[in-house]
Design an enzyme around this catalytic site. Structure first.
Site, mmCIF file in Angstrom:
data_model
loop_
_atom_site.group_PDB
_atom_site.id
_atom_site.type_symbol
_atom_site.label_atom_id
_atom_site.label_comp_id
_atom_site.label_asym_id
_atom_site.label_seq_id
_atom_site.Cartn_x
_atom_site.Cartn_y
_atom_site.Cartn_z
ATOM 1 C CE LYS A 1 10.479 71.309 33.056
ATOM 2 N NZ LYS A 1 10.276 70.984 34.482
ATOM 3 N NE ARG B 1 17.309 73.792 42.141
ATOM 4 C CZ ARG B 1 16.662 72.879 42.864
ATOM 5 N NH1 ARG B 1 17.283 72.219 43.824
ATOM 6 N NH2 ARG B 1 15.379 72.640 42.640
HETATM 7 N N1 BES Z 1 10.671 75.516 35.749
HETATM 8 C C1 BES Z 1 10.601 74.378 36.595
HETATM 9 C C2 BES Z 1 9.637 74.568 37.756
HETATM 10 C C3 BES Z 1 8.173 74.621 37.439
HETATM 11 C C4 BES Z 1 7.409 73.483 37.539
HETATM 12 C C5 BES Z 1 7.551 75.801 37.126
HETATM 13 C C6 BES Z 1 6.055 73.530 37.285
HETATM 14 C C7 BES Z 1 6.198 75.862 36.866
HETATM 15 C C8 BES Z 1 5.447 74.731 36.953
HETATM 16 C C9 BES Z 1 11.974 74.083 37.199
HETATM 17 O O1 BES Z 1 13.059 74.388 36.406
HETATM 18 C C10 BES Z 1 12.037 72.616 37.472
HETATM 19 O O2 BES Z 1 12.000 71.882 36.528
HETATM 20 N N2 BES Z 1 12.113 72.236 38.738
HETATM 21 C C11 BES Z 1 12.166 70.867 39.116
HETATM 22 C C12 BES Z 1 13.249 70.705 40.157
HETATM 23 C C13 BES Z 1 13.564 69.278 40.484
HETATM 24 C C14 BES Z 1 14.203 68.587 39.289
HETATM 25 C C15 BES Z 1 14.487 69.232 41.676
HETATM 26 C C16 BES Z 1 10.801 70.483 39.673
HETATM 27 O O3 BES Z 1 10.184 71.294 40.374
HETATM 28 O O4 BES Z 1 10.362 69.382 39.387
HETATM 29 MN MN MN Z 2 13.580 72.815 35.099
#
Ligand code: BES
Ligand code: MN
Ligand code: ZN
Length: 518
Positions: A292, A366
């Site tokens: 990230k 997931r």
């Molecule tokens: N934990 C994150 C989701 C999240 C994002 C929670 C912002 C709270 C605030 C999750 O694990 C994630 O990173 N999801 C990705 C999925 C994508 C790579 C398909 C996302 O939402 O960007």
């Molecule tokens: Mn994630």
């Protein structure tokens, strides 16, 4: 501070909460010997039930209304001195038009009153129930108790400088002519509030304090203290179960994963139903190799909020001795980019047997939920719910106040939605049409772990659905609601504890589940 951490032995959990004694009273407002009266007020308020209040304020309430300083709109506040009453001051908190007032308004008003008292460093409050709305006194008793307890939380306890927080010493809940069961409703509200605070404390804890091992330890301490059955699986146990998706996410971290399994098995329980709760327990989400950006990555310590909600809901279910069998599964790991981390293009094999091509290592929630849902089924769940900070896409779709609901059959989704409404946790359904499954196709495995940007919250839900064995299942995406960025009068910044009360409401009400009529 130590006494403030009396519940569940949260001794390294330095966010603190301290519940004041809650007393039901039917005394006239003038006779309540407290520091602050908390008085819900309506836009169309004639004060018929409190005819002396304006006079006690020296006419200040009437003047504030006349000059438009206070109109009774939701969550406006007016603090005024009182004379001739035992309480020296009151805070009027707006609730809107009397016919539109809901239980949620009373809950939030109680929180606002409690927080204002603590800010002003006064410690004894009384929250008044007002007649003239459609809210039943017994419901108001519960939610006002919840609200006061939610105000008795402090997230700043890791600061070593500055004054310590003020805690409430007592809270009266004033309801005239309360029915006999009102005291029980207050007790229920206290438990719901405390378990929500417990979840907030866990989600606010930094990732270096709350590692998977510590999280599992906390969960078992809380669970044992309320009489839940507890089992903690370590890495060899998890490997023996072939939970390859969880192990795949855990590979990038030096910290070993855990799975916590909690059981509530009351003597008297509805036959046939086993509610299976699964919570995402990523104690820190760096994104892994698909790392990230630095901005806001610190927030990813709350990526175990779903797991915390499930643990604390189970604690409430046990404390309330609800007559329903429940099993909870919380897979816990960090998502880190270590040298052995899972890489884009790798293929993992789930416990269920399905193979998954990893396209983006940041879509890790997931993966661990898929194996978690499989395990909940193995252990006898008949009705599944999972709670997870799953997708940024859900935040885009529904914003920061409403959780996403996904699942099948529609009656089960509706059961959860109603429970969330009673709980004061807003949520709303999004579709899980089969058409979206196209996006999860992989060239080399059964599934890909991402479905691209369009409908990202929905494709994430469809991925999870692959591991539910066609049981009734609802996925609650709390990515937007688990953390409050902007403080509101009734919600300080930080972890919200969303989901705890929804799950408890659902478990309280199995007799009226529509999914059972199908
Ligand atoms: N934990 C994150 C989701 C999240 C994002 C929670 C912002 C709270 C605030 C999750 O694990 C994630 O990173 N999801 C990705 C999925 C994508 C790579 C398909 C996302 O939402 O960007
Ligand atoms: Mn994630
Ligand atoms: Zn995540």
């Amino acid at each position: 501070m130590d006494s403030a951490r009396s519940i569940g032995d949260i001794d390294t959990m330095q966010s603190a909460y301290k519940t004041p004694p809650l007393n039901l009273t039917g005394h006239p407002a003038a006779e309540l010997d407290v520091d602050l009266l908390v008085i819900p007020s309506f836009v169309d308020d004639e004060l018929v039930d409190e005819p002396d209040l304006d006079r006690a304020s020296g006419g200040e309430i009437g003047r504030a209304r006349a000059r438009g300083e206070f109109s009774g709109k939701p969550y406006e506040v007016l603090v005024t001195a009182l004379s001739g009453w035992k309480s020296l001051r009151a805070v009027l908190v707006g609730a809107g038009k009397s016919m539109d007032v809901t239980a949620d308004h009373f809950r939030r008003i109680a929180t606002i009153g409690g927080l204002i008292a603590r800010q002003r460093r006064v410690t004894r409050i009384a929250v008044l129930f007002r007649s003239g709305t459609l809210v039943e006194p017994i419901v108001a008793a519960q939610v006002m108790a919840e609200g006061v307890v939610l105000a008795s939380y402090d997230g700043g306890a890791r600061k070593t400088a500055g004054p310590p927080p003020t805690w409430l010493e007592s809270a009266d809940i004033r309801i005239c002519d309360a029915p006999a069961e009102t005291a029980l409703a207050i007790e229920r509200g206290r438990i719901l509030g405390e378990c929500t605070n417990q979840a907030r404390a866990m989600a606010n804890a930094p990732g270096n304090d709350l590692t998977p091992r510590v999280f599992a330890q906390r969960a078992s301490e809380i669970a044992s203290s309320v009489g839940l059955g507890v089992e903690v699986l370590d890495e060899p146990n998890i490997a023996a179960l072939k939970m390859g998706m969880l192990l795949g996410v855990a590979r990038g971290s030096q910290e070993p994963p855990r799975v916590v399994i909690l059981r509530h098995e009351p003597q008297k329980a509805a036959g046939g139903v086993v509610l299976g709760l699964v919570g995402k327990g990523i104690t820190f989400d760096t994104g892994g190799i698909s790392i990230k950006p630095a901005d806001n990555m610190d927030k990813m310590k709350d990526d175990m909020s779903g797991g915390a909600a499930v643990i604390c809901a189970m604690a409430a279910i046990a404390r309330l001795q609800l007559p329903i069998r429940c099993i909870a599964v919380i897979p816990m790991t960090e998502n880190m980019p270590g040298g052995r981390a899972v890489k884009p293009g790798d293929v993992l094999t789930s416990a269920e047997g399905k193979t998954v091509e990893i396209i983006n290592t940041d879509a890790e929630g997931r993966l661990i939920l898929g194996d978690g849902l499989w395990l909940a089924r193995q252990r006898g769940a008949t009705h599944l719910i999972d709670v997870a900070t799953l997708t940024g896409a859900c935040v885009v779709a529904l914003g920061k106040t409403t959780s996403g609901l996904f699942g099948t059959p529609p009656a089960w989704v509706e059961d959860v939605r109603r429970a969330s409404e009673r709980a004061g946790d807003r949520s709303w359904p999004l579709p899980v049409f089969d058409d979206y499954k196209e996006a999860l196709k992989s060239e080399i495995a059964d599934l890909s772990n991402t479905g691209g940007r369009p409908g990202g919250a929905i494709t994430a839900a469809l991925f999870i659905k692959e591991f539910t064995g066609d049981l009734p299942w609802v996925h609650i995406d709390i990515a937007g609601t688990a953390w409050a960025e902007e403080p509101k009068p009734y919600q300080p910044k930080g972890a919200t504890g969303v989901g705890v009360r929804t799950l408890v409401e659902l478990a309280s009400d199995a007799a009226s589940w529509r999914v059972l009529d199908e």
